[in-house]
Design a protein around this motif. Structure first.
Motif, PDB file in Angstrom:
ATOM      1  N   GLN A   1      -2.598  14.022 -17.476  1.00  0.00           N
ATOM      2  CA  GLN A   1      -2.389  14.456 -18.680  1.00  0.00           C
ATOM      3  C   GLN A   1      -2.637  13.251 -19.834  1.00  0.00           C
ATOM      4  OE1 GLN A   1       1.895  15.353 -19.274  1.00  0.00           O
ATOM      5  NE2 GLN A   1       1.274  16.609 -21.089  1.00  0.00           N
ATOM      6  N   VAL A   2      -2.303  12.184 -19.500  1.00  0.00           N
ATOM      7  CA  VAL A   2      -2.564  11.124 -20.491  1.00  0.00           C
ATOM      8  C   VAL A   2      -3.847  10.916 -20.621  1.00  0.00           C
ATOM      9  CG1 VAL A   2      -2.396   8.634 -20.909  1.00  0.00           C
ATOM     10  CG2 VAL A   2      -0.327   9.872 -20.264  1.00  0.00           C
ATOM     11  N   PHE A   3      -4.746  10.987 -19.407  1.00  0.00           N
ATOM     12  CA  PHE A   3      -6.109  10.567 -19.530  1.00  0.00           C
ATOM     13  C   PHE A   3      -6.946  11.882 -20.166  1.00  0.00           C
ATOM     14  CE2 PHE A   3     -10.534  11.278 -17.607  1.00  0.00           C
ATOM     15  CZ  PHE A   3     -11.274  10.051 -17.799  1.00  0.00           C
ATOM     16  N   THR A   4      -6.491  13.013 -19.837  1.00  0.00           N
ATOM     17  CA  THR A   4      -7.403  14.367 -20.462  1.00  0.00           C
ATOM     18  C   THR A   4      -7.059  14.342 -21.968  1.00  0.00           C
ATOM     19  OG1 THR A   4      -6.690  15.429 -18.456  1.00  0.00           O
ATOM     20  CG2 THR A   4      -7.199  16.821 -20.504  1.00  0.00           C
ATOM     21  N   GLN A   5      -5.817  13.743 -22.418  1.00  0.00           N
ATOM     22  CA  GLN A   5      -5.457  13.892 -24.050  1.00  0.00           C
ATOM     23  C   GLN A   5      -6.161  12.690 -24.476  1.00  0.00           C
ATOM     24  OE1 GLN A   5      -1.286  13.104 -24.629  1.00  0.00           O
ATOM     25  NE2 GLN A   5      -1.476  13.947 -26.856  1.00  0.00           N
ATOM     26  N   ALA A   6      -6.500  11.691 -23.944  1.00  0.00           N
ATOM     27  CA  ALA A   6      -7.004  10.337 -24.600  1.00  0.00           C
ATOM     28  C   ALA A   6      -8.624  10.944 -24.823  1.00  0.00           C
ATOM     29  CB  ALA A   6      -6.978   9.265 -23.714  1.00  0.00           C
ATOM     30  N   MET A   7      -9.251  11.524 -23.701  1.00  0.00           N
ATOM     31  CA  MET A   7     -10.607  12.006 -23.568  1.00  0.00           C
ATOM     32  C   MET A   7     -10.903  13.005 -24.720  1.00  0.00           C
ATOM     33  SD  MET A   7     -12.137   9.927 -21.710  1.00  0.00           S
ATOM     34  CE  MET A   7     -13.883  10.751 -21.797  1.00  0.00           C
ATOM     35  N   ASP A   8      -9.802  13.976 -24.923  1.00  0.00           N
ATOM     36  CA  ASP A   8     -10.120  15.092 -25.823  1.00  0.00           C
ATOM     37  C   ASP A   8      -9.994  14.598 -27.266  1.00  0.00           C
ATOM     38  OD1 ASP A   8     -10.267  17.122 -23.756  1.00  0.00           O
ATOM     39  OD2 ASP A   8      -8.166  17.673 -23.846  1.00  0.00           O
ATOM     40  N   THR A   9      -9.015  13.604 -27.465  1.00  0.00           N
ATOM     41  CA  THR A   9      -9.304  12.930 -28.882  1.00  0.00           C
ATOM     42  C   THR A   9     -10.494  12.060 -29.175  1.00  0.00           C
ATOM     43  OG1 THR A   9      -6.764  12.645 -28.324  1.00  0.00           O
ATOM     44  CG2 THR A   9      -7.983  11.058 -29.974  1.00  0.00           C
ATOM     45  N   VAL A  10     -10.915  11.399 -28.130  1.00  0.00           N
ATOM     46  CA  VAL A  10     -12.210  10.423 -28.474  1.00  0.00           C
ATOM     47  C   VAL A  10     -13.429  11.694 -28.528  1.00  0.00           C
ATOM     48  CG1 VAL A  10     -13.925   9.340 -27.172  1.00  0.00           C
ATOM     49  CG2 VAL A  10     -11.459   8.493 -27.086  1.00  0.00           C
ATOM     50  N   VAL A  11     -13.632  12.856 -27.626  1.00  0.00           N
ATOM     51  CA  VAL A  11     -14.546  13.589 -27.685  1.00  0.00           C
ATOM     52  C   VAL A  11     -14.463  14.471 -28.942  1.00  0.00           C
ATOM     53  CG1 VAL A  11     -15.528  15.823 -26.608  1.00  0.00           C
ATOM     54  CG2 VAL A  11     -14.927  13.515 -25.017  1.00  0.00           C
TER      55      VAL A  11
ATOM     56  N   ALA B   1       0.628  -1.103  -0.074  1.00  0.00           N
ATOM     57  CA  ALA B   1       0.040  -0.066  -0.040  1.00  0.00           C
ATOM     58  C   ALA B   1       0.864   1.148  -0.080  1.00  0.00           C
ATOM     59  CB  ALA B   1      -0.986   0.134   1.365  1.00  0.00           C
ATOM     60  N   GLY B   2       1.859   1.321   0.646  1.00  0.00           N
ATOM     61  CA  GLY B   2       2.758   2.316   0.482  1.00  0.00           C
ATOM     62  C   GLY B   2       3.449   2.793  -0.631  1.00  0.00           C
ATOM     63  N   LEU B   3       3.898   1.543  -1.195  1.00  0.00           N
ATOM     64  CA  LEU B   3       4.416   1.626  -2.539  1.00  0.00           C
ATOM     65  C   LEU B   3       3.521   2.286  -3.734  1.00  0.00           C
ATOM     66  CD1 LEU B   3       6.561  -1.394  -2.913  1.00  0.00           C
ATOM     67  CD2 LEU B   3       7.630   1.045  -2.796  1.00  0.00           C
ATOM     68  N   VAL B   4       2.061   1.863  -3.415  1.00  0.00           N
ATOM     69  CA  VAL B   4       1.227   2.290  -4.329  1.00  0.00           C
ATOM     70  C   VAL B   4       0.959   3.829  -4.112  1.00  0.00           C
ATOM     71  CG1 VAL B   4      -1.526   2.373  -4.764  1.00  0.00           C
ATOM     72  CG2 VAL B   4       0.223  -0.050  -4.648  1.00  0.00           C
ATOM     73  N   VAL B   5       0.914   4.271  -2.831  1.00  0.00           N
ATOM     74  CA  VAL B   5       0.709   5.745  -2.596  1.00  0.00           C
ATOM     75  C   VAL B   5       1.932   6.308  -3.136  1.00  0.00           C
ATOM     76  CG1 VAL B   5       0.526   7.331  -0.543  1.00  0.00           C
ATOM     77  CG2 VAL B   5      -0.719   5.064  -0.649  1.00  0.00           C
ATOM     78  N   ALA B   6       2.947   6.061  -2.779  1.00  0.00           N
ATOM     79  CA  ALA B   6       4.285   6.704  -3.322  1.00  0.00           C
ATOM     80  C   ALA B   6       4.300   6.824  -4.915  1.00  0.00           C
ATOM     81  CB  ALA B   6       5.774   6.216  -2.998  1.00  0.00           C
ATOM     82  N   LEU B   7       4.004   5.646  -5.556  1.00  0.00           N
ATOM     83  CA  LEU B   7       4.004   5.852  -7.126  1.00  0.00           C
ATOM     84  C   LEU B   7       2.902   6.666  -7.626  1.00  0.00           C
ATOM     85  CD1 LEU B   7       4.720   1.942  -8.129  1.00  0.00           C
ATOM     86  CD2 LEU B   7       6.093   3.945  -8.282  1.00  0.00           C
ATOM     87  N   TRP B   8       1.643   6.438  -6.820  1.00  0.00           N
ATOM     88  CA  TRP B   8       0.734   7.259  -7.433  1.00  0.00           C
ATOM     89  C   TRP B   8       1.116   8.906  -7.219  1.00  0.00           C
ATOM     90  CZ3 TRP B   8      -3.617   5.788  -9.876  1.00  0.00           C
ATOM     91  CH2 TRP B   8      -4.590   6.940  -9.993  1.00  0.00           C
ATOM     92  N   ALA B   9       1.809   9.155  -6.050  1.00  0.00           N
ATOM     93  CA  ALA B   9       1.772  10.653  -5.762  1.00  0.00           C
ATOM     94  C   ALA B   9       3.064  11.098  -7.089  1.00  0.00           C
ATOM     95  CB  ALA B   9       2.566  10.825  -4.452  1.00  0.00           C
ATOM     96  N   VAL B  10       3.875  10.363  -7.413  1.00  0.00           N
ATOM     97  CA  VAL B  10       4.782  10.586  -8.562  1.00  0.00           C
ATOM     98  C   VAL B  10       4.134  10.605  -9.814  1.00  0.00           C
ATOM     99  CG1 VAL B  10       6.893   9.941  -9.652  1.00  0.00           C
ATOM    100  CG2 VAL B  10       6.935   9.822  -7.189  1.00  0.00           C
ATOM    101  N   ALA B  11       3.294   9.808 -10.210  1.00  0.00           N
ATOM    102  CA  ALA B  11       2.756   9.608 -11.458  1.00  0.00           C
ATOM    103  C   ALA B  11       1.397  10.295 -11.820  1.00  0.00           C
ATOM    104  CB  ALA B  11       2.497   7.914 -11.682  1.00  0.00           C
ATOM    105  N   ALA B  12       0.987  10.725 -10.607  1.00  0.00           N
ATOM    106  CA  ALA B  12      -0.391  11.498 -10.844  1.00  0.00           C
ATOM    107  C   ALA B  12      -0.574  12.694 -11.610  1.00  0.00           C
ATOM    108  CB  ALA B  12      -1.122  11.933  -9.485  1.00  0.00           C
ATOM    109  N   PRO B  13       0.183  13.627 -11.834  1.00  0.00           N
ATOM    110  CA  PRO B  13       0.275  14.530 -12.998  1.00  0.00           C
ATOM    111  C   PRO B  13       0.183  13.814 -14.247  1.00  0.00           C
ATOM    112  CG  PRO B  13       1.572  15.118 -11.123  1.00  0.00           C
ATOM    113  CD  PRO B  13       1.382  13.888 -11.097  1.00  0.00           C
ATOM    114  N   ARG B  14       1.175  12.941 -14.595  1.00  0.00           N
ATOM    115  CA  ARG B  14       1.583  12.573 -16.028  1.00  0.00           C
ATOM    116  C   ARG B  14       0.150  11.559 -16.246  1.00  0.00           C
ATOM    117  NH1 ARG B  14       2.361  12.662 -20.833  1.00  0.00           N
ATOM    118  NH2 ARG B  14       3.320  10.986 -21.833  1.00  0.00           N
ATOM    119  N   LEU B  15      -0.393  11.060 -15.418  1.00  0.00           N
ATOM    120  CA  LEU B  15      -1.638  10.097 -15.715  1.00  0.00           C
ATOM    121  C   LEU B  15      -2.686  11.071 -15.993  1.00  0.00           C
ATOM    122  CD1 LEU B  15      -1.404   7.081 -13.106  1.00  0.00           C
ATOM    123  CD2 LEU B  15      -1.094   7.083 -15.354  1.00  0.00           C
TER     124      LEU B  15
END
Length: 66
Positions: free
Chosen positions: A53-63, A37-51
């Motif tokens: 951005q990727v999600f927003t870009q994918a949704m913009d492409t679909v919409v 659980a600690g590793l997941v929280v740490a990775l999520w904190a580091v990767a959240a902005p990039r994730l």
């Protein structure tokens, strides 16, 4: 009759000793779970902005294609 009942109870584990070694290492599994659980929280904190951005870009492409 009683000996058959005792045999059945023993076969299904009712007669197992209280200090059975097959229970597993509960504190070890708790530690593994907490560390995971600690590793997941740490990775999520580091990767959240990039994730995000990727999600927003994918949704913009679909919409944009609708």
């Amino acid at each position: 009759m009683l000996d058959r009942l005792l045999l059945l109870l023993t076969a299904f584990g009712a007669g197992a000793p209280a200090d059975d070694r097959e229970r597993g290492d509960v504190p070890g599994w708790v530690l593994v779970t907490l560390m995971t659980a600690g590793l997941v929280v740490a990775l999520w904190a580091v990767a959240a902005p990039r994730l995000e951005q990727v999600f927003t870009q994918a949704m913009d492409t679909v919409v944009g294609r609708l």
